[in-house]
Design a protein around this motif. Structure first.
Motif, mmCIF file in Angstrom:
data_model
loop_
_atom_site.group_PDB
_atom_site.id
_atom_site.type_symbol
_atom_site.label_atom_id
_atom_site.label_comp_id
_atom_site.label_asym_id
_atom_site.label_seq_id
_atom_site.Cartn_x
_atom_site.Cartn_y
_atom_site.Cartn_z
ATOM 1 N N GLN A 90 -7.287 -4.342 -3.431
ATOM 2 C CA GLN A 90 -8.224 -4.946 -4.121
ATOM 3 C C GLN A 90 -9.499 -4.664 -4.220
ATOM 4 O O GLN A 90 -10.138 -4.803 -5.467
ATOM 5 N N SER B 207 -8.858 -4.985 1.286
ATOM 6 C CA SER B 207 -7.491 -6.122 1.735
ATOM 7 C C SER B 207 -6.371 -5.526 0.794
ATOM 8 O O SER B 207 -6.645 -5.099 -0.098
ATOM 9 N N TYR C 286 -2.622 -5.337 -0.576
ATOM 10 C CA TYR C 286 -1.776 -7.026 -1.115
ATOM 11 C C TYR C 286 -0.137 -7.242 -1.455
ATOM 12 O O TYR C 286 -0.163 -5.197 -2.244
ATOM 13 N N TRP D 106 -4.882 -17.011 1.676
ATOM 14 C CA TRP D 106 -4.249 -16.206 -0.123
ATOM 15 C C TRP D 106 -2.613 -16.642 -0.229
ATOM 16 O O TRP D 106 -1.836 -17.169 0.684
ATOM 17 N N CYS E 120 -1.230 -11.243 2.554
ATOM 18 C CA CYS E 120 -1.857 -9.638 2.409
ATOM 19 C C CYS E 120 -2.207 -9.666 4.056
ATOM 20 O O CYS E 120 -2.142 -10.464 4.941
#
Length: 408
Positions: free
Chosen positions: A122, A173, A175, A214, A218
């Motif tokens: 991210q 992050s 994901y 979320w 993640c």
């Protein structure tokens, strides 16, 4: 060349097959739907291959994150560059085979020939995946292991209020958008493999966590950065304190000497250049570094000291100029006025001139004592503010759209 071929087909669900082909130096294991063999691109293959079924529970993907390097902390751009190695492992029973039929314990497959989590970061500005075609290792029980090495530059909300003794937490992050939290989840662990600490910012703590709430699977890697401050103290604090001490010493020069004005003005101009360089070297945010305010106060103190010297020296020079240009007492009045001056006509002008000079020097001495006290108090006040002051950055207007940096 004679090729031995062993083909074992097992139908899974809606026509999914698992062929295992063995030949001289050639092994291939593919999970696919029947129409998969008509697709040409790896992305189409990945979109077609389904995630392994884990019953009612989501597929657990174990992630080991090895942080091998952290470099190029840019406080002006609020970015951090790092080198990572990800070891992902999960269980795909569709890839298991009978050990009695095929005694080989493990095979190596291209990543695009089976399901793998498509990871994004991210906070990433850019990501460089070292291996554009990574290989996955599959055990005979269906256990899959995939290693990914990458270098990335990410945004980091550096807390620079106490720069250069600042400490900040940066997050990465990871994901995936290809699945939901009901289909897969991550279990992350982080290992510090950094061996070199010869840099301004060092990593003094690492941890991994799975953030709640979320919509996508993640996991986050948290890096705690600490500034060693040696370079900043040498380049910023030492020159600033040296200029302030030089200004205090300049107050000991006699007020009548012209060298004192030149000395003060030179210090002020030099400090203006230093302050301009300092402001450009530090970032601007809702929580500006305290050093910006500190050096601005020092600039005001130096400016006030220079103005005091110029004003008092100017008054003395003006009085001296008037005394030189004024006519003698005999020419300014008659004999009666001349007699009224007393037995020594020059005594009164000298007495008036001496009183003005003594007043200016006394005012300069009082100002110097007050200036020294103000400088000392400002140092203690700043030390208290440095110890107790905190600042919380302005909250973001909304969650930023994730930056897609897919695996190769």
């Amino acid at each position: 060349m004679v090729l031995r071929l062993l083909l074992h087909l097992t139908f899974l669900g809606h026509g999914t097959i698992r062929p295992l082909i063995q030949g001289h130096g050639f092994h291939l294991l593919v999970v696919a739907w029947p129409s998969l063999f008509d697709l040409s691109s790896p992305q189409e293959v990945q979109d077609t291959i389904q995630i392994p079924n884990n019953g009612s529970a989501p597929l657990l993907v174990d992630v080991q994150v090895f942080v091998s390097n952290m470099f190029n902390v840019d406080i002006l751009r609020y970015t951090v560059s790092s080198m990572l190695l990800l070891q992902l492992s999960w269980l795909d029973t569709r890839l298991a085979w009978n050990a009695s039929v095929q005694p080989r314990r493990a095979v190596t497959l291209p990543w695009d020939s089976l399901w793998t989590p498509r990871l994004n970061i991210q906070e990433a500005l850019w990501v460089d995946w070292k291996d554009q075609s990574p290989q996955a290792r599959v055990d005979q029980d269906g256990h899959v292991e995939l290693n990914l090495a990458l270098t990335t530059e990410t945004n980091c909300g550096l807390e620079l209020l106490h720069f250069p003794r600042d400490q900040s937490n940066c997050s990465l992050s990871f994901y995936t958008l290809s699945n939901t939290v009901t289909e897969s989840e991550f279990q992350a662990h982080v290992v510090n493999k950094i061996v070199s600490v010869k840099r301004e910012y060092v990593v003094h703590d690492l941890n991994a966590q799975v953030p709640p709430q979320w919509l996508e699977p993640c996991f986050q890697v948290m890096l705690s950065l600490k500034n060693t401050a040696l370079k900043s103290i040498t380049a910023l604090l030492v020159p600033g304190e040296a200029l302030l001490l030089a200004d205090l010493c300049g107050g000991l020069l006699p007020l009548r000497t012209t060298e004192r004005i030149a000395y003060k003005v030179t210090l002020l101009l030099g400090y203006l250049i230093f302050h301009s360089s300092l402001v450009q070297a530090l970032p601007s945010s809702s929580c500006n570094p305290l050093l910006i305010y500190y050096f601005t106060i020092l600039l005001l103190l130096l400016f006030l000291s220079t103005i005091e010297t110029v004003l008092l020296a100017g008054l003395l020079a003006r009085d001296s100029l008037e005394d030189k240009n004024s006519p003698s007492p005999a020419l300014r009045g008659g004999q009666q006025d001349y007699e009224n001056l007393g037995p020594n006509p020059e005594e009164a002008p000298r007495r008036a001139k001496g009183s003005r000079s003594s007043w200016a020097e006394a005012a300069d001495h009082i100002f110097f004592l007050m200036y020294v006290a103000g400088v000392v108090c400002s140092q203690f006040i700043f030390a208290g503010i440095w110890t107790w002051e905190t600042c919380k950055s302005d909250p973001a207007p909304g969650r930023a759209a994730p930056r897609l940096q897919p695996m190769p």
